[in-house]
Design an enzyme around this catalytic site. Sequence first.
Site, PDB file in Angstrom:
ATOM      1  N   HIS A  18      66.405  -6.932  67.704  1.00 56.94           N
ATOM      2  CA  HIS A  18      64.983  -7.282  67.229  1.00 56.94           C
ATOM      3  C   HIS A  18      64.695  -6.912  65.509  1.00 56.94           C
ATOM      4  O   HIS A  18      64.908  -7.495  64.905  1.00 56.94           O
ATOM      5  CB  HIS A  18      63.824  -7.349  67.704  1.00 56.94           C
ATOM      6  CG  HIS A  18      62.325  -7.883  66.754  1.00 56.94           C
ATOM      7  ND1 HIS A  18      62.522  -9.460  67.585  1.00 56.94           N
ATOM      8  CD2 HIS A  18      61.564  -7.469  66.226  1.00 56.94           C
ATOM      9  CE1 HIS A  18      61.305  -9.714  66.534  1.00 56.94           C
ATOM     10  NE2 HIS A  18      60.643  -9.063  65.913  1.00 56.94           N
ATOM     11  N   GLU A  19      64.494  -5.682  65.717  1.00 56.42           N
ATOM     12  CA  GLU A  19      65.073  -4.983  64.514  1.00 56.42           C
ATOM     13  C   GLU A  19      66.280  -5.278  63.683  1.00 56.42           C
ATOM     14  O   GLU A  19      65.314  -4.735  62.712  1.00 56.42           O
ATOM     15  CB  GLU A  19      64.055  -3.833  64.577  1.00 56.42           C
ATOM     16  CG  GLU A  19      62.785  -3.231  65.761  1.00 56.42           C
ATOM     17  CD  GLU A  19      61.466  -3.199  64.398  1.00 56.42           C
ATOM     18  OE1 GLU A  19      61.503  -3.932  63.401  1.00 56.42           O
ATOM     19  OE2 GLU A  19      60.454  -4.702  65.155  1.00 56.42           O
ATOM     20  N   HIS A  22      65.827  -7.570  61.286  1.00 55.38           N
ATOM     21  CA  HIS A  22      64.806  -7.690  60.597  1.00 55.38           C
ATOM     22  C   HIS A  22      65.470  -6.526  59.305  1.00 55.38           C
ATOM     23  O   HIS A  22      66.082  -7.009  57.862  1.00 55.38           O
ATOM     24  CB  HIS A  22      63.573  -6.946  60.671  1.00 55.38           C
ATOM     25  CG  HIS A  22      62.730  -7.291  61.233  1.00 55.38           C
ATOM     26  ND1 HIS A  22      62.271  -8.507  61.237  1.00 55.38           N
ATOM     27  CD2 HIS A  22      61.799  -7.480  62.697  1.00 55.38           C
ATOM     28  CE1 HIS A  22      61.328  -9.480  62.027  1.00 55.38           C
ATOM     29  NE2 HIS A  22      60.640  -8.541  63.214  1.00 55.38           N
TER      30      HIS A  22
END
Length: 419
Positions: A18-19, A22
């Site tokens: 998920h990170e 980003h």
Amino acid sequence: MEPIIAFIIIFGALVFFHELGHLIFAKRAGILCREFAIGFGPKVFSFKKNETVYTIRLLPLGGFVRMAGEDPEMIEIKPGQVVGLLLDKNGNVDKIIVNHKDDYPNAKIIEVEQADLEHHMYITGYVEQDEDRLERFSVNEPAFFVVDRQEIQIAPYHRQFAAKTLGQRTMTILAGPLMNFVLAFVVFLLIGLLHGYPVDKPIVGELTKEGAAREAGLQQGDVILSINNEPVKTWTQVVSIIRAHPEEKLLFKIQRDEKVMDIAVTPDAKKVQGETIGLIGVYEPMEKSVFGSVKQGVIETYYWTKEILIGLGQLVTGQFKLDMLSGPVGIAVSTGKVAQSGIYYLMKWGAILSINLGIVNLLPLPALDGGRLLFFAIEALRGKPIDRQKEGIVHFIGFALLMLLMLVVTWNDIQKFFL
């Protein structure tokens, strides 16, 4: 696998990807990413590569990418402040020493008159040896503050999150949840390639250690031609007939290699949700192929996305109660139970959790990625961004309420599983 280890691996992987979404899109947009962190709290392990510090923190409850301009910049150079400057061979500033200036005997000490470290990248000040002489120094990119002997990269405005276009900011935030869907698809794809995927064909799959099928002599790979002289074309038909005839003898006509034979099987009776059904102890047939695995990955990702959205809808309408939610404790307990069933079940569970994490983060709630995307949508309609302080207050309140909900859900989990 130990439950706690399984939970840390699964949850850590979900947060990592998920990170990572980003981080990738932030870097593509040219945003200075100061830290990529898995977990919260004190640092357990860290290393720096290029501009970014990669850290693992003590509490495995999430993660973050700290981008320049997202938080108030920690260091501000004000008029009258005395700093040291380390210059390159051209006389431009490489480092600004904020404190412990005595540790840098080669630094040029100045009393700051003016500094612009966002747009024009310069600093002016009176040199310590000649207080009447005002000098202007250009600041390099990159350049660093040195605070408590630690270097912190200076972020010009064009390297900050807020300086990027609405599209770049949107993709940077959206990429996190999207990466969770990509991860789920890849995991389902891998399960198909390594373990196989179910097919709706009338073929005997893996047999349980005990069951009517094994006792009767059925073998994995047998092709079922008919049951009680009723032709069957799909596994769905086979299951339907077996379920409808608990403890009744069924005549299976099967093909094994080149032979056709009859085998009598009496399904065991089992009560499920108040209904008695027949079971013979056979799993659905599986196949392996690249195309089929890709197709199955898409089907599974779509199916579980739909199911989780339905569950969220029931939560909103009151059909799904708050005390039925699970937090980190409940997920850890469930992960431990799934891990005992085998690696492929654990992989599937991880993929479902990844979809769940992606969907929850897309909810238009403050402090979540969906809340930020909502502010971007409002910005697109208004033609200008909302005041950052007001947006920050909304996200802070949302984060506090989210933590409160997490505490309530965690307490419910503790009561459910341990008290």
